[in-house]
Structures are given as structure tokens and as C-alpha cells.
Design a protein around this motif. Structure first.
Motif, PDB file in Angstrom:
ATOM      1  N   VAL A   1       0.851  -1.186   0.000  1.00  0.00           N
ATOM      2  CA  VAL A   1       0.000   0.000   0.000  1.00  0.00           C
ATOM      3  C   VAL A   1       0.889   1.238   0.000  1.00  0.00           C
ATOM      4  O   VAL A   1       1.962   1.261   0.616  1.00  0.00           O
TER       5      VAL A   1
ATOM      6  N   VAL B   1       0.788   5.547   0.341  1.00  0.00           N
ATOM      7  CA  VAL B   1       0.047   6.747   0.740  1.00  0.00           C
ATOM      8  C   VAL B   1       0.942   7.953   0.493  1.00  0.00           C
ATOM      9  O   VAL B   1       2.045   8.042   1.042  1.00  0.00           O
TER      10      VAL B   1
ATOM     11  N   TYR C   1      -3.676  -4.112  14.320  1.00  0.00           N
ATOM     12  CA  TYR C   1      -3.196  -4.106  12.945  1.00  0.00           C
ATOM     13  C   TYR C   1      -1.835  -4.774  12.784  1.00  0.00           C
ATOM     14  O   TYR C   1      -1.331  -4.870  11.655  1.00  0.00           O
TER      15      TYR C   1
ATOM     16  N   GLN D   1      -4.971  -5.485   3.156  1.00  0.00           N
ATOM     17  CA  GLN D   1      -4.394  -4.320   2.495  1.00  0.00           C
ATOM     18  C   GLN D   1      -5.326  -3.102   2.521  1.00  0.00           C
ATOM     19  O   GLN D   1      -4.887  -1.978   2.785  1.00  0.00           O
ATOM     20  N   PHE D   2      -6.612  -3.294   2.264  1.00  0.00           N
ATOM     21  CA  PHE D   2      -7.517  -2.153   2.216  1.00  0.00           C
ATOM     22  C   PHE D   2      -7.790  -1.607   3.613  1.00  0.00           C
ATOM     23  O   PHE D   2      -7.918  -0.386   3.796  1.00  0.00           O
ATOM     24  N   ARG D   3      -7.880  -2.481   4.604  1.00  0.00           N
ATOM     25  CA  ARG D   3      -8.068  -2.017   5.980  1.00  0.00           C
ATOM     26  C   ARG D   3      -6.856  -1.210   6.442  1.00  0.00           C
ATOM     27  O   ARG D   3      -6.999  -0.143   7.059  1.00  0.00           O
TER      28      ARG D   3
ATOM     29  N   LEU E   1      -4.715   0.362   4.494  1.00  0.00           N
ATOM     30  CA  LEU E   1      -4.624   1.581   3.697  1.00  0.00           C
ATOM     31  C   LEU E   1      -5.514   2.680   4.272  1.00  0.00           C
ATOM     32  O   LEU E   1      -5.080   3.837   4.416  1.00  0.00           O
ATOM     33  N   ARG E   2      -6.746   2.347   4.627  1.00  0.00           N
ATOM     34  CA  ARG E   2      -7.659   3.368   5.168  1.00  0.00           C
ATOM     35  C   ARG E   2      -7.180   3.870   6.527  1.00  0.00           C
ATOM     36  O   ARG E   2      -7.206   5.079   6.794  1.00  0.00           O
ATOM     37  N   GLU E   3      -6.740   2.951   7.387  1.00  0.00           N
ATOM     38  CA  GLU E   3      -6.286   3.363   8.711  1.00  0.00           C
ATOM     39  C   GLU E   3      -4.995   4.176   8.623  1.00  0.00           C
ATOM     40  O   GLU E   3      -4.802   5.138   9.397  1.00  0.00           O
TER      41      GLU E   3
ATOM     42  N   ARG F   1      -4.067   6.143   6.146  1.00  0.00           N
ATOM     43  CA  ARG F   1      -4.439   7.500   5.712  1.00  0.00           C
ATOM     44  C   ARG F   1      -5.018   8.310   6.871  1.00  0.00           C
ATOM     45  O   ARG F   1      -4.697   9.488   7.040  1.00  0.00           O
ATOM     46  N   ARG F   2      -5.873   7.671   7.665  1.00  0.00           N
ATOM     47  CA  ARG F   2      -6.499   8.393   8.771  1.00  0.00           C
ATOM     48  C   ARG F   2      -5.454   8.851   9.790  1.00  0.00           C
ATOM     49  O   ARG F   2      -5.464  10.012  10.230  1.00  0.00           O
TER      50      ARG F   2
ATOM     51  N   THR G   1      -3.189  11.645   8.429  1.00  0.00           N
ATOM     52  CA  THR G   1      -3.920  12.915   8.353  1.00  0.00           C
ATOM     53  C   THR G   1      -4.061  13.542   9.728  1.00  0.00           C
ATOM     54  O   THR G   1      -3.842  14.750   9.906  1.00  0.00           O
TER      55      THR G   1
END
Length: 359
Positions: A231, A233, A262, A296-298, A300-302, A304-305, A308
């Protein structure tokens, strides 16, 4: 012997000489004392017995072959198949992946291939048995086989697309290119595989559209659910200090890697690589992480959060917003020891920036 006994013996029919030369005919005549039954014993007894024997042998061979296939399927599903027979991606060492990753997929693939092999065995065995039975019934198999060959050739030319799809589906199952639940890229269709057949593969994309793809038309497969995934970012930091931003981002990704929720999703710890590109809005810092295919998608979202929130808590996000609102202004940066802060000592002491006198 009296005259009447000689007369009855003379009128009693006897089997033909060729029948008497046959041991079976002679035994039947001695048992039944019937010349007709003895002469017809070849067609009444021998032919049905041969046909029955052919059927029994065919059933026995089919049973043994099916048992062999079932044993092979069970052995393959338990991950006991020899290494040379495993797919290449399972033979190659992959960090963070083990036999458990492919066990369920291997079981499904073995059962599908086993079903195809069992059906093929049944068709072949009973086809040969049928030809042998027709031969026992004195059918001329030459014209029949020639006609079957012509019909097969015609069907081969007429249904070559179907044959192509079936062969492609069979090799796809053998090579385990993808399975149900995998996220794949098949060209125009990108989504999750819902079902796999020897001729058709169905894929549901992100908009919910269900695609039916013929296996023979699939020329490339991009599987996003096998082994591991990477992943990426990219976070904009504006014109803030790169060292300051990367330090904050490293703390954020290290905290996520150490989070028990995670930790199992990471194959390798995430890494902040540094500046990936520079735009008119400032620098963009890239962060990469090697994860399992399932997480991977879980991740990726975490990721990014957390990045940020880390940049927002450090005030870097506010500086980016200020720079976009006032393009001519230079956002403040952390002072470096021994040097004046950017924007704080741009003019000599006691002077004001141009334009303030009009306020």
C-alpha cells in the motif's frame, strides 16, 4: 431296447455337431436335454454373461479410478502434495505467508479438478464399455467409429470457441490463477470473483455490475488477493519542514505497526520514504507498507487516517490551508538554531511589510 424306445430315440432332436464340439453347448445339452437351448446357449447364456462381465469390469475400473482421484483430492487439500506439483507461487518463499494462506483455496481447487476428472473418467470408461458391448452384439464398429470421427471433427470446427473456453478454464483451475473472493483485474472487468466455471467466470465490480467473462477471452489476470500487497500513501505537506513532517509521520506509522489490532496485517513495518514529488503546493511525502492480501484495504484506510490526524495535530495542515488561502504569503517554519525563522526576520527590525500602511 424295445422298438418303441428306438423310435423315440430316433425322433429326439440332437444339437448340431458344431454345438457338440463346444464344451458349453454340450454341458447345457446334458443338463437340460434340450437341443434348441443347447444350440442357442451361445446367445442366451454366453453373450449376456460377456456383456454383464464388461459392465462389471467397467464399474470396477471406474470405482478404482474415482477412489484414486478422491484420495488425491484429500491429499492435495491437506497440503501434502509434492512440492514439484504445487503452483509456482506456493513453491517460492514469501515472507509472512505460510501453508495456511492457501489451504482453503487449495481445497476448493482440488475439489473442482477432482470433479472434472471423475466426470471424464466416467465418460471414457463407459464409452469404451459401450463399444465393447456393441461388438458383442455383432455391430460393425468400423462405420460407427468413422461417423463418430467425422461428427467430432465437425463439432470441433463449429464449437472451437467452446473448446477454447473449456481448456482455458481447466488450465486456470490447475494453475490456481484466481479463486472465489479474490479481487482481480481481467481487463475491462475489475472486481471480486463470485463464481468460477470451466467456461464462465463471474466478477462483480465496485458499482455492483456482474460481469460474465468467457475463460477463453481472458488474456491477462491481475490478482490483488494473492500472497502479499503493498500500500502506498502520498501525503502533501506544503512548504513545511520535510524533516519535521517525516518525523511526525514516522511516529504515526510506528504507532500503527505496534497496534495489536493491525500488527498481524503487516508483513514488513511501514516506512516513510521521503519526498516523492514537488508541486506548486509544496512537497509530497510517500509512505509505503507491505501487508497481507486480506488486510491491504483495511491498513490503507487506517494509515491515511492516522497520517492525516498526525499532520493536523502538528499544525502542518493549517499551514497548507493558509498557503492556499494567501498564495503570496510564506508559511512559518520551525526556526533552525543559529538562523532567523523564515518570515520572522525578512525585514530589518522596526520596519513593517509593504502594504500594512494601507490597513
Amino acid at each position: 431296447m424295445t422298438a418303441s424306445e428306438r423310435f423315440l430315440a430316433a425322433d429326439q432332436p440332437r444339437p448340431s455337431q458344431s454345438c457338440l464340439d463346444d464344451p458349453l453347448c454340450k454341458v447345457v445339452f446334458d443338463v437340460t436335454d434340450s437341443s434348441w437351448f443347447a444350440d442357442s446357449s451361445y446367445y442366451i447364456l454366453l453373450k449376456p454373461l460377456r456383456i454383464l462381465l464388461i459392465l462389471l469390469v467397467a464399474l470396477l475400473i471406474r470405482h478404482l479410478l474415482h477412489k484414486t482421484v478422491n484420495r488425491l483430492v484429500r491429499t492435495t487439500a491437506k497440503a501434502q502434495v509434492p512440492t514439484i506439483l504445487r503452483p509456482l507461487r506456493e513453491r517460492a518463499p514469501q515472507p509472512g505467508t505460510g501453508p495456511q494462506v492457501y489451504r482453503e483455496r487449495r481445497r476448493q481447487r482440488a475439489e473442482a479438478i477432482g470433479s472434472v476428472l471423475r466426470n471424464t473418467i466416467s465418460v471414457v470408461v463407459f464409452s469404451v464399455a459401450g463399444l465393447l458391448i456393441l461388438d458383442e452384439l455383432s455391430f460393425n464398429l468400423g462405420p460407427l467409429l468413422a461417423s463418430a470421427g467425422i461428427v467430432g471433427l465437425a463439432l470441433g470446427f463449429g464449437a472451437q470457441t467452446l473448446v477454447k473456453d473449456l481448456l482455458a478454464g481447466l488450465f486456470m483451475l490447475v494453475e490456481d490463477q484466481y479463486g472465489v473472493g479474490d479481487t482481480v483485474d481481467l481487463g475491462e472487468a475489475v472486481g471480486v470473483v463470485e463464481s468460477i466455471g470451466l467456461r464462465i467466470t463471474t466478477v462483480r465490480d465496485g458499482q455492483g455490475v456482474l460481469w460474465y467473462i468467457r475463460n477463453g477471452e481472458i488474456v491477462r489476470v491481475g490478482n490483488k488477493s494473492q500472497g502479499w500487497a503493498r500500500v502506498t500513501v502520498d501525503m502533501p505537506i506544503g512548504f513545511a519542514s520535510v524533516d519535521e513532517a517525516t518525523g511526525i509521520m514516522r511516529e504515526a506509522v510506528d504507532g500503527m505497526a505496534n497496534d495489536p489490532q493491525y500488527a498481524e496485517d503487516f508483513v514488513e513495518p511501514p516506512e516513510v520514504l521521503g519526498v516523492e514529488q514537488v508541486t506548486v503546493d509544496g512537497a509530497v511525502v510517500r509512505t509505503v507498507a507491505k501487508t497481507t492480501a486480506e488486510g491491504q484495504f483495511r491498513v490503507l484506510r487506517e494509515l491515511r487516517r492516522r497520517l492525516t490526524e498526525a499532520l493536523e495535530d502538528a499544525g502542518i495542515t493549517a499551514r497548507i490551508a493558509a498557503a492556499r488561502s494567501f498564495p503570496g504569503a510564506v508559511p512559518p517554519r520551525s526556526p533552525v538554531p543559529g538562523q532567523p525563522g523564515v518570515g520572522s526576520a525578512a525585514q530589518p527590525p522596526g520596519t513593517e511589510p509593504p502594504g500594512d500602511e494601507h490597513r
